[in-house]
Design a protein around this motif. Structure first.
Motif, PDB file in Angstrom:
ATOM      1  N   TYR A  69       0.834  -1.203   0.000  1.00  0.00           N
ATOM      2  CA  TYR A  69       0.000   0.000   0.000  1.00  0.00           C
ATOM      3  C   TYR A  69       0.864   1.247   0.000  1.00  0.00           C
ATOM      4  N   GLN A  70       0.475   2.238  -0.794  1.00  0.00           N
ATOM      5  CA  GLN A  70       1.062   3.577  -0.778  1.00  0.00           C
ATOM      6  C   GLN A  70      -0.100   4.559  -0.733  1.00  0.00           C
ATOM      7  N   GLU A  71       0.064   5.643  -0.026  1.00  0.00           N
ATOM      8  CA  GLU A  71      -1.061   6.529   0.215  1.00  0.00           C
ATOM      9  C   GLU A  71      -1.567   7.273  -1.016  1.00  0.00           C
ATOM     10  N   ASN A  72      -0.688   7.787  -1.870  1.00  0.00           N
ATOM     11  CA  ASN A  72      -1.146   8.663  -2.947  1.00  0.00           C
ATOM     12  C   ASN A  72      -0.838   8.198  -4.364  1.00  0.00           C
ATOM     13  N   ALA A  73      -0.043   7.209  -4.534  1.00  0.00           N
ATOM     14  CA  ALA A  73       0.304   6.754  -5.884  1.00  0.00           C
ATOM     15  C   ALA A  73       0.794   5.315  -5.798  1.00  0.00           C
ATOM     16  N   GLY A  74       0.688   4.604  -6.904  1.00  0.00           N
ATOM     17  CA  GLY A  74       1.148   3.225  -6.946  1.00  0.00           C
ATOM     18  C   GLY A  74       0.969   2.663  -8.343  1.00  0.00           C
ATOM     19  N   ASP A  75       1.358   1.420  -8.507  1.00  0.00           N
ATOM     20  CA  ASP A  75       1.215   0.753  -9.799  1.00  0.00           C
ATOM     21  C   ASP A  75      -0.251   0.453 -10.103  1.00  0.00           C
ATOM     22  N   LEU A  76      -1.018   0.167  -9.060  1.00  0.00           N
ATOM     23  CA  LEU A  76      -2.440  -0.124  -9.200  1.00  0.00           C
ATOM     24  C   LEU A  76      -3.243   0.982  -8.535  1.00  0.00           C
ATOM     25  N   ARG A  77      -4.308   1.408  -9.206  1.00  0.00           N
ATOM     26  CA  ARG A  77      -5.240   2.392  -8.646  1.00  0.00           C
ATOM     27  C   ARG A  77      -6.556   1.664  -8.377  1.00  0.00           C
ATOM     28  N   VAL A  78      -6.988   1.655  -7.122  1.00  0.00           N
ATOM     29  CA  VAL A  78      -8.256   1.047  -6.746  1.00  0.00           C
ATOM     30  C   VAL A  78      -9.256   2.186  -6.579  1.00  0.00           C
ATOM     31  N   ILE A  79     -10.289   2.202  -7.416  1.00  0.00           N
ATOM     32  CA  ILE A  79     -11.310   3.231  -7.302  1.00  0.00           C
ATOM     33  C   ILE A  79     -12.653   2.563  -7.022  1.00  0.00           C
ATOM     34  N   TYR A  80     -13.473   3.236  -6.231  1.00  0.00           N
ATOM     35  CA  TYR A  80     -14.764   2.650  -5.892  1.00  0.00           C
ATOM     36  C   TYR A  80     -15.768   3.715  -5.498  1.00  0.00           C
ATOM     37  N   MET A  81     -17.049   3.336  -5.552  1.00  0.00           N
ATOM     38  CA  MET A  81     -18.136   4.145  -5.046  1.00  0.00           C
ATOM     39  C   MET A  81     -19.111   3.225  -4.325  1.00  0.00           C
ATOM     40  N   LEU A  82     -19.496   3.614  -3.138  1.00  0.00           N
ATOM     41  CA  LEU A  82     -20.517   2.898  -2.367  1.00  0.00           C
ATOM     42  C   LEU A  82     -21.724   3.810  -2.253  1.00  0.00           C
ATOM     43  N   GLY A  83     -22.895   3.284  -2.521  1.00  0.00           N
ATOM     44  CA  GLY A  83     -24.076   4.119  -2.444  1.00  0.00           C
ATOM     45  C   GLY A  83     -25.269   3.372  -1.885  1.00  0.00           C
ATOM     46  N   LEU A  84     -26.288   4.131  -1.562  1.00  0.00           N
ATOM     47  CA  LEU A  84     -27.526   3.583  -1.035  1.00  0.00           C
ATOM     48  C   LEU A  84     -28.675   4.405  -1.594  1.00  0.00           C
ATOM     49  N   ASP A  85     -29.671   3.717  -2.160  1.00  0.00           N
ATOM     50  CA  ASP A  85     -30.863   4.370  -2.694  1.00  0.00           C
ATOM     51  C   ASP A  85     -32.090   3.775  -2.028  1.00  0.00           C
ATOM     52  N   THR A  86     -33.084   4.613  -1.812  1.00  0.00           N
ATOM     53  CA  THR A  86     -34.379   4.125  -1.363  1.00  0.00           C
ATOM     54  C   THR A  86     -35.243   3.946  -2.603  1.00  0.00           C
ATOM     55  N   GLN A  87     -35.833   2.766  -2.734  1.00  0.00           N
ATOM     56  CA  GLN A  87     -36.698   2.481  -3.872  1.00  0.00           C
ATOM     57  C   GLN A  87     -38.070   2.054  -3.367  1.00  0.00           C
ATOM     58  N   THR A  88     -39.095   2.513  -4.065  1.00  0.00           N
ATOM     59  CA  THR A  88     -40.465   2.149  -3.722  1.00  0.00           C
ATOM     60  C   THR A  88     -40.895   1.010  -4.633  1.00  0.00           C
ATOM     61  N   GLY A  89     -41.465  -0.017  -4.032  1.00  0.00           N
ATOM     62  CA  GLY A  89     -41.905  -1.168  -4.800  1.00  0.00           C
ATOM     63  C   GLY A  89     -43.257  -1.666  -4.330  1.00  0.00           C
ATOM     64  N   VAL A  90     -43.806  -2.584  -5.089  1.00  0.00           N
ATOM     65  CA  VAL A  90     -45.094  -3.171  -4.776  1.00  0.00           C
ATOM     66  C   VAL A  90     -44.873  -4.607  -4.323  1.00  0.00           C
ATOM     67  N   ILE A  91     -45.464  -4.964  -3.191  1.00  0.00           N
ATOM     68  CA  ILE A  91     -45.387  -6.329  -2.655  1.00  0.00           C
ATOM     69  C   ILE A  91     -46.793  -6.909  -2.692  1.00  0.00           C
ATOM     70  N   GLN A  92     -46.924  -8.084  -3.294  1.00  0.00           N
ATOM     71  CA  GLN A  92     -48.225  -8.758  -3.326  1.00  0.00           C
ATOM     72  C   GLN A  92     -48.100 -10.082  -2.596  1.00  0.00           C
ATOM     73  N   ARG A  93     -49.075 -10.333  -1.683  1.00  0.00           N
ATOM     74  CA  ARG A  93     -49.057 -11.559  -0.891  1.00  0.00           C
ATOM     75  C   ARG A  93     -50.442 -12.191  -0.901  1.00  0.00           C
ATOM     76  N   PRO A  94     -50.515 -13.517  -0.966  1.00  0.00           N
ATOM     77  CA  PRO A  94     -51.817 -14.165  -0.827  1.00  0.00           C
ATOM     78  C   PRO A  94     -52.229 -14.154   0.657  1.00  0.00           C
ATOM     79  N   VAL A  95     -53.488 -13.870   0.896  1.00  0.00           N
ATOM     80  CA  VAL A  95     -54.024 -13.837   2.256  1.00  0.00           C
ATOM     81  C   VAL A  95     -55.287 -14.693   2.279  1.00  0.00           C
ATOM     82  N   ALA A  96     -55.330 -15.640   3.229  1.00  0.00           N
ATOM     83  CA  ALA A  96     -56.510 -16.500   3.368  1.00  0.00           C
ATOM     84  C   ALA A  96     -57.586 -15.776   4.161  1.00  0.00           C
ATOM     85  N   THR A  97     -58.805 -15.762   3.630  1.00  0.00           N
ATOM     86  CA  THR A  97     -59.957 -15.178   4.325  1.00  0.00           C
ATOM     87  C   THR A  97     -61.083 -16.206   4.324  1.00  0.00           C
TER      88      THR A  97
END
Length: 164
Positions: A69-97
């Protein structure tokens, strides 16, 4: 919300490591590079609060493969992004009546985690490893060891340093 973010990353990384279609290693990745550095990409949705754990996990995984590991430069550059999104979805379930089975419909929000990771040859810019994953958030416990294990699995096919 921050309590949910960390478990999300574990699932995201575990899913990424277990899905061969989401992780690709270039045939030109041969381990001849010896050093690496890590950069987070701060795109919309990136989670700054996850950087320290993710960086440490990547660092440990690549050091275990013989890279330095080197802090600012090296032979390999590892780049990444981590994210989180809220998504709205539809859930359908069978219900016995008394009248029979009906379908109950609910609208629910869920958290969707995203990880984009690349390891580049810093001299040529060639992508040596690429992973892109989106997974629904679940709630397992997450420790630094769990982070380390998930990232090690993610980088499992990446070659060790040739001088090792």
């Amino acid at each position: 919300m921050p309590r949910l973010i960390l478990p999300l990353l574990l699932l995201l990384l575990a899913g990424c490591a277990s899905d061969p279609a989401s992780v690709s290693v270039s045939p030109n990745a041969d381990g001849h590079q010896s050093t690496f550095f890590i950069q987070a990409v701060r795109a919309p949705g990136h989670r700054d609060d996850l950087e320290d754990r993710f960086d440490l996990g990547v660092r440990r995984a690549l050091e275990a493969k013989g890279y330095r590991y080197q802090e600012n430069a090296g032979d390999l550059r590892v780049i990444y992004m981590l994210g989180l999104d809220t998504q709205t979805g539809v859930i359908q379930r069978p219900v016995a009546t008394q009248a029979g089975v009906i379908t109950q419909t609910q609208i629910a929000d869920s958290e969707q985690a995203r990880l984009a990771l690349r390891i580049l040859d810093d001299a040529s810019g060639e992508v040596l490893l690429q992973a892109q994953v989106a997974r629904q958030l679940h709630d397992p416990s997450l420790t630094q060891q769990a982070f380390d294990d998930a990232i090690a699995r993610l980088l499992q096919e990446f070659p060790a340093h040739a001088g090792r």
